[in-house]
Design a protein around this motif. Structure first.
Motif, PDB file in Angstrom:
ATOM      1  N   ALA A  37       4.856   5.070   2.533  1.00  0.00           N
ATOM      2  CA  ALA A  37       4.789   3.919   1.634  1.00  0.00           C
ATOM      3  C   ALA A  37       3.459   3.186   1.782  1.00  0.00           C
ATOM      4  O   ALA A  37       2.909   2.682   0.796  1.00  0.00           O
ATOM      5  CB  ALA A  37       5.945   2.972   1.897  1.00  0.00           C
ATOM      6  N   PHE A  38       2.923   3.143   3.012  1.00  0.00           N
ATOM      7  CA  PHE A  38       1.618   2.513   3.210  1.00  0.00           C
ATOM      8  C   PHE A  38       0.563   3.248   2.399  1.00  0.00           C
ATOM      9  O   PHE A  38      -0.330   2.634   1.814  1.00  0.00           O
ATOM     10  CB  PHE A  38       1.214   2.511   4.685  1.00  0.00           C
ATOM     11  CG  PHE A  38       2.059   1.639   5.577  1.00  0.00           C
ATOM     12  CD1 PHE A  38       2.831   0.614   5.069  1.00  0.00           C
ATOM     13  CD2 PHE A  38       2.074   1.853   6.940  1.00  0.00           C
ATOM     14  CE1 PHE A  38       3.608  -0.189   5.910  1.00  0.00           C
ATOM     15  CE2 PHE A  38       2.826   1.064   7.785  1.00  0.00           C
ATOM     16  CZ  PHE A  38       3.595   0.039   7.270  1.00  0.00           C
ATOM     17  N   SER A  39       0.658   4.556   2.349  1.00  0.00           N
ATOM     18  CA  SER A  39      -0.301   5.350   1.585  1.00  0.00           C
ATOM     19  C   SER A  39      -0.144   5.121   0.087  1.00  0.00           C
ATOM     20  O   SER A  39      -1.121   5.084  -0.646  1.00  0.00           O
ATOM     21  CB  SER A  39      -0.137   6.840   1.888  1.00  0.00           C
ATOM     22  OG  SER A  39      -0.461   7.104   3.233  1.00  0.00           O
ATOM     23  N   ASP A  40       1.104   4.967  -0.361  1.00  0.00           N
ATOM     24  CA  ASP A  40       1.373   4.775  -1.786  1.00  0.00           C
ATOM     25  C   ASP A  40       1.081   3.352  -2.237  1.00  0.00           C
ATOM     26  O   ASP A  40       0.644   3.137  -3.367  1.00  0.00           O
ATOM     27  CB  ASP A  40       2.827   5.120  -2.106  1.00  0.00           C
ATOM     28  CG  ASP A  40       3.156   6.583  -1.867  1.00  0.00           C
ATOM     29  OD1 ASP A  40       2.211   7.403  -1.801  1.00  0.00           O
ATOM     30  OD2 ASP A  40       4.351   6.903  -1.737  1.00  0.00           O
ATOM     31  N   GLY A  41       1.332   2.370  -1.365  1.00  0.00           N
ATOM     32  CA  GLY A  41       1.086   0.967  -1.681  1.00  0.00           C
ATOM     33  C   GLY A  41       2.028   0.422  -2.740  1.00  0.00           C
ATOM     34  O   GLY A  41       2.985   1.068  -3.158  1.00  0.00           O
ATOM     35  N   ASP A  47      10.291  -0.688  -1.599  1.00  0.00           N
ATOM     36  CA  ASP A  47      11.253   0.417  -1.664  1.00  0.00           C
ATOM     37  C   ASP A  47      11.529   0.984  -0.276  1.00  0.00           C
ATOM     38  O   ASP A  47      12.669   1.317   0.049  1.00  0.00           O
ATOM     39  CB  ASP A  47      10.738   1.530  -2.579  1.00  0.00           C
ATOM     40  CG  ASP A  47      10.672   1.117  -4.042  1.00  0.00           C
ATOM     41  OD1 ASP A  47      11.268   0.075  -4.416  1.00  0.00           O
ATOM     42  OD2 ASP A  47      10.012   1.837  -4.821  1.00  0.00           O
ATOM     43  N   ALA A  48      10.493   1.078   0.542  1.00  0.00           N
ATOM     44  CA  ALA A  48      10.657   1.605   1.901  1.00  0.00           C
ATOM     45  C   ALA A  48      11.545   0.683   2.725  1.00  0.00           C
ATOM     46  O   ALA A  48      12.418   1.147   3.458  1.00  0.00           O
ATOM     47  CB  ALA A  48       9.307   1.797   2.579  1.00  0.00           C
ATOM     48  N   ALA A  49      11.339  -0.623   2.609  1.00  0.00           N
ATOM     49  CA  ALA A  49      12.169  -1.575   3.343  1.00  0.00           C
ATOM     50  C   ALA A  49      13.627  -1.424   2.924  1.00  0.00           C
ATOM     51  O   ALA A  49      14.531  -1.412   3.769  1.00  0.00           O
ATOM     52  CB  ALA A  49      11.686  -3.000   3.106  1.00  0.00           C
TER      53      ALA A  49
END
Length: 77
Positions: A37-41, A47-49
């Motif tokens: 998710a960090f890579s996608d931003g 969504d990750a949370a």
């Protein structure tokens, strides 16, 4: 785009496992999800949370994402 080494991801998983009372493989899977998710931003972070909390209702997804960000040196927006 941020890419993290297996060592960095392993360290984050060990820390998350201790803090959130998870087993090692589960913690690593959740750390991988958050690192992606960090890579996608953007919306991927929220969504990750949600995904983290959905997979393990005993874990606060926002806290988990924040902890992984701190460990990996990612600056959350």
């Amino acid at each position: 785009m941020n890419e993290y080494s297996d060592h960095e991801l392993d360290q984050a998983a060990v820390s998350a496992a201790k803090r959130f009372d998870l087993d090692g493989p589960e913690a690593r899977e959740l750390v991988d999800l958050v690192a992606s998710a960090f890579s996608d931003g953007g919306d991927a972070l929220g969504d990750a949370a949600w995904d983290v909390q959905d997979r393990d209702p005993g874990v606060d997804g926002d806290d988990f994402v924040q902890d992984v960000a701190d460990i990996l040196g990612y600056d959350l927006p």
